[in-house]
Design a protein around this motif. Structure first.
Motif, PDB file in Angstrom:
ATOM      1  N   ILE A 225      -5.610   6.676  -8.804  1.00  0.00           N
ATOM      2  CA  ILE A 225      -6.465   5.892  -7.916  1.00  0.00           C
ATOM      3  C   ILE A 225      -5.528   4.925  -7.215  1.00  0.00           C
ATOM      4  CG2 ILE A 225      -8.353   4.224  -7.803  1.00  0.00           C
ATOM      5  CD1 ILE A 225      -9.438   5.532 -10.358  1.00  0.00           C
ATOM      6  N   ASN A 226      -5.094   5.275  -6.038  1.00  0.00           N
ATOM      7  CA  ASN A 226      -4.026   4.495  -5.408  1.00  0.00           C
ATOM      8  C   ASN A 226      -4.236   4.337  -3.901  1.00  0.00           C
ATOM      9  OD1 ASN A 226      -3.590   7.111  -4.697  1.00  0.00           O
ATOM     10  ND2 ASN A 226      -1.561   7.299  -5.578  1.00  0.00           N
ATOM     11  N   GLU A 227      -5.500   4.376  -3.465  1.00  0.00           N
ATOM     12  CA  GLU A 227      -5.772   4.206  -2.049  1.00  0.00           C
ATOM     13  C   GLU A 227      -6.769   3.070  -1.851  1.00  0.00           C
ATOM     14  OE1 GLU A 227      -4.918   4.085   0.844  1.00  0.00           O
ATOM     15  OE2 GLU A 227      -4.931   6.174   1.543  1.00  0.00           O
ATOM     16  N   HIS A 228      -6.566   2.296  -0.764  1.00  0.00           N
ATOM     17  CA  HIS A 228      -7.523   1.239  -0.438  1.00  0.00           C
ATOM     18  C   HIS A 228      -8.837   1.871   0.032  1.00  0.00           C
ATOM     19  CE1 HIS A 228      -4.567  -2.116  -0.221  1.00  0.00           C
ATOM     20  NE2 HIS A 228      -3.754  -1.105  -0.063  1.00  0.00           N
ATOM     21  N   PHE A 229      -9.918   1.197  -0.243  1.00  0.00           N
ATOM     22  CA  PHE A 229     -11.222   1.686   0.238  1.00  0.00           C
ATOM     23  C   PHE A 229     -11.187   1.865   1.754  1.00  0.00           C
ATOM     24  CE2 PHE A 229     -15.402   0.948   2.070  1.00  0.00           C
ATOM     25  CZ  PHE A 229     -16.192   1.828   1.350  1.00  0.00           C
ATOM     26  N   GLY A 230     -10.657   0.862   2.445  1.00  0.00           N
ATOM     27  CA  GLY A 230     -10.675   0.877   3.913  1.00  0.00           C
ATOM     28  C   GLY A 230      -9.712   1.873   4.527  1.00  0.00           C
TER      29      GLY A 230
ATOM     30  N   CYS B  89     -11.222   0.553   7.626  1.00  0.00           N
ATOM     31  CA  CYS B  89     -10.353  -0.537   8.083  1.00  0.00           C
ATOM     32  C   CYS B  89      -9.670  -0.155   9.400  1.00  0.00           C
ATOM     33  CB  CYS B  89      -9.309  -0.815   7.005  1.00  0.00           C
ATOM     34  SG  CYS B  89      -8.142  -2.082   7.480  1.00  0.00           S
ATOM     35  N   GLN B  90      -9.930  -0.912  10.437  1.00  0.00           N
ATOM     36  CA  GLN B  90      -9.318  -0.632  11.743  1.00  0.00           C
ATOM     37  C   GLN B  90      -8.504  -1.852  12.156  1.00  0.00           C
ATOM     38  OE1 GLN B  90      -9.562   2.284  13.298  1.00  0.00           O
ATOM     39  NE2 GLN B  90     -11.072   3.192  11.936  1.00  0.00           N
ATOM     40  N   GLY B  91      -7.170  -1.716  12.085  1.00  0.00           N
ATOM     41  CA  GLY B  91      -6.285  -2.821  12.472  1.00  0.00           C
ATOM     42  C   GLY B  91      -6.517  -4.070  11.637  1.00  0.00           C
TER      43      GLY B  91
END
Ligand code: CLF
Ligand code: SF4
Length: 436
Positions: free
Chosen positions: A379-384, A411-413
């Motif tokens: 589990i190594n990814e951000h939700f965004g 997550c955009q920018g």
């Protein structure tokens, strides 16, 4: 921080989805699989669900022609039996393909499998397909060879497949009844003649069954892909499942039809829909008791490179590989893969411990959870940052990989995109938790 939580909720080394508790963690393979078969599948990302977290495959698009027509295919694009519609690959000569394989093998040491899956049918282009395999068998003998076909020409080539040690053949079988088949295949080209309607479907069915029988008799592992087409073959695929199992198929991969008018396919233009994620899961669940089901297919392109779900094909275009200084180093590849194996063994151990901890729990509850991951079973990814979520069914018996759901990045920018969030929530609405 990366957490190895998938160690607990994932990584059954058994591509067969072994249900026995605590017995699946051996690096020698699952108890109900002979060592020879395990040796063939353990590093194949499609034949082993666990391996797909660690090992990559690549395709070379050397086979442009096809000998049948499927209603979900538009010839402008790649073979939709193992590819998303609307994707076009750069066609290669066998010589360019061999160079590309060596270039990828020296850059991505975890690439263990070379597949030929189009853009048409590999066995409708036998000389290019087999020439490519011959060159790789000679220059990079550690790479496993894999072939995907519609099966029409298969009985004519099983001897050649065997002689080249191609251990893995995928055949797309969408029906075992020509009255269903005639709704999927408008024609096949066989024995110098174009056959239409039910006759065409009958020929295809007979050749596919004969081919499957021959593969099994020769000890070649056969995975069957089936495209689930609601209202056409969805009620029929359980019967297909039974039949291919009885003929010795190793794994069944029921994939969703992807259909949109812009793909220009007959189904797309006629409004044929694909199944929902829930319909697909229900059918896979129904067939699962009968045989091993693949659920981690990514319907990749005919020039895919990398881990399943990852697309590194742009790093290896013809132009780029012609300029590359390629040095195929077997020792380096083997030492990298040895490190991967150490990690795999550790991961399995942790999984066994996790399962043990659940033994006391008295409950038949089964829940779906969504996981954001960049791979390697972590589990190594951000939700965004997640472009997809992996879905697991968890219960006291451990966990089962159910599939993946593609989403747009929230997550955009650096800012959360509220409209996107709505679509992410819809995509994983049946899950009780998200791990990110
Ligand atoms: Fe390629 Fe197919 Fe071999 Fe895999 S793909 S030829 S068996 S190496 Fe795999 Fe891709 Fe799904 Fe195919 S994820 S589309 S099942
Ligand atoms: Fe298209 Fe593949 Fe079907 Fe041929 S076998 S018509 S390339 S989807």
């Amino acid at each position: 921080m990366s957490l190895p939580v998938l160690n607990v909720i994932n990584n059954n080394p058994d591509p067969a989805g072994c249900k026995s508790k605590g017995s699946c963690g051996s690096s020698d393979g699952p108890k109900d699989m002979d060592p020879e078969t395990w040796e063939k599948v353990k590093n194949h990302p499609c034949y082993s669900e666990e391996a797909h977290h660690h090992y990559a495959r690549m395709h070379v698009a050397v086979a442009p022609a096809c000998n049948i027509q499927c209603h979900y295919c538009n010839r402008k694009y790649d073979c939709a039996n193992e590819s998303r519609p609307g994707v076009v690959s750069e066609k290669l000569t066998p010589e360019d393909a061999a160079k590309k394989v060596l270039a990828v093998a020296s850059t991505i040491p975890q690439m263990t499998v070379l597949g030929i899956a189009g853009p048409g049918d590999p066995l409708a282009n036998p000389e290019k397909t087999f020439r490519t395999f011959e060159m790789i068998a000679e220059k990079a003998p550690d790479i496993k060879l894999c072939l995907s076909t519609n099966g029409l020409a298969l009985p004519d080539y099983v001897d050649r497949i065997k002689a080249l040690n191609v251990d893995h053949v995928t055949m797309t079988i969408n029906m075992v009844d020509p009255s269903v088949g005639e709704k999927i295949y408008p024609w096949v080209y066989f024995n110098h003649k174009r056959w239409k309607g039910r006759d065409a479907a009958k020929i295809l069915n007979e050749r596919q069954m004969e081919g499957l029988d021959m593969l099994t008799a020769n000890g070649i592992l056969c995975k069957v892909n089936s495209v689930m087409i609601p209202g056409v073959n969805d009620d029929h695929l359980a019967e297909v499942n039974k039949k291919v199992k009885s003929l010795g198929a190793f794994l069944h991969n029921i994939m969703p039809l992807i259909s949109a008018p812009e793909h220009g396919t007959w189904y797309g233009l006629n409004g044929q829909r694909g199944p929902t994620a829930q319909e697909l899961k229900a059918l896979q669940d129904k067939c699962e008791g009968q045989m091993n089901m693949m659920r981690h297919c990514r319907q990749c392109r005919a020039d895919a490179v990398g881990l399943l779900g990852e697309d590194r094909s742009k790093e290896f275009t013809l132009e780029k590989i012609r300029e590359m200084d390629v040095e195929y180093d077997l020792e380096k590849r083997q030492s990298y893969q040895a490190q991967v194996e150490v990690k795999r063994v550790e991961t399995r151990k942790m999984k066994e411990e996790g399962i043990k901890a659940l033994e006391e729990i008295q409950s038949d509850l089964k829940l779906l959870v969504a996981v954001a991951t960049k791979g390697e079973g972590m589990i190594n990814e951000h939700f965004g940052h997640a472009r997809e979520f992996q879905i697991y069914e968890v219960s006291r018996d451990g966990s089962k990989f159910i599939g993946h759901r593609r989403v747009d990045m929230y997550c955009q920018g650096g800012y959360g995109e509220e409209d996107t969030l709505e679509t992410v929530i819809r995509a994983i609405a049946d899950c009780v938790a998200v791990f990110a």
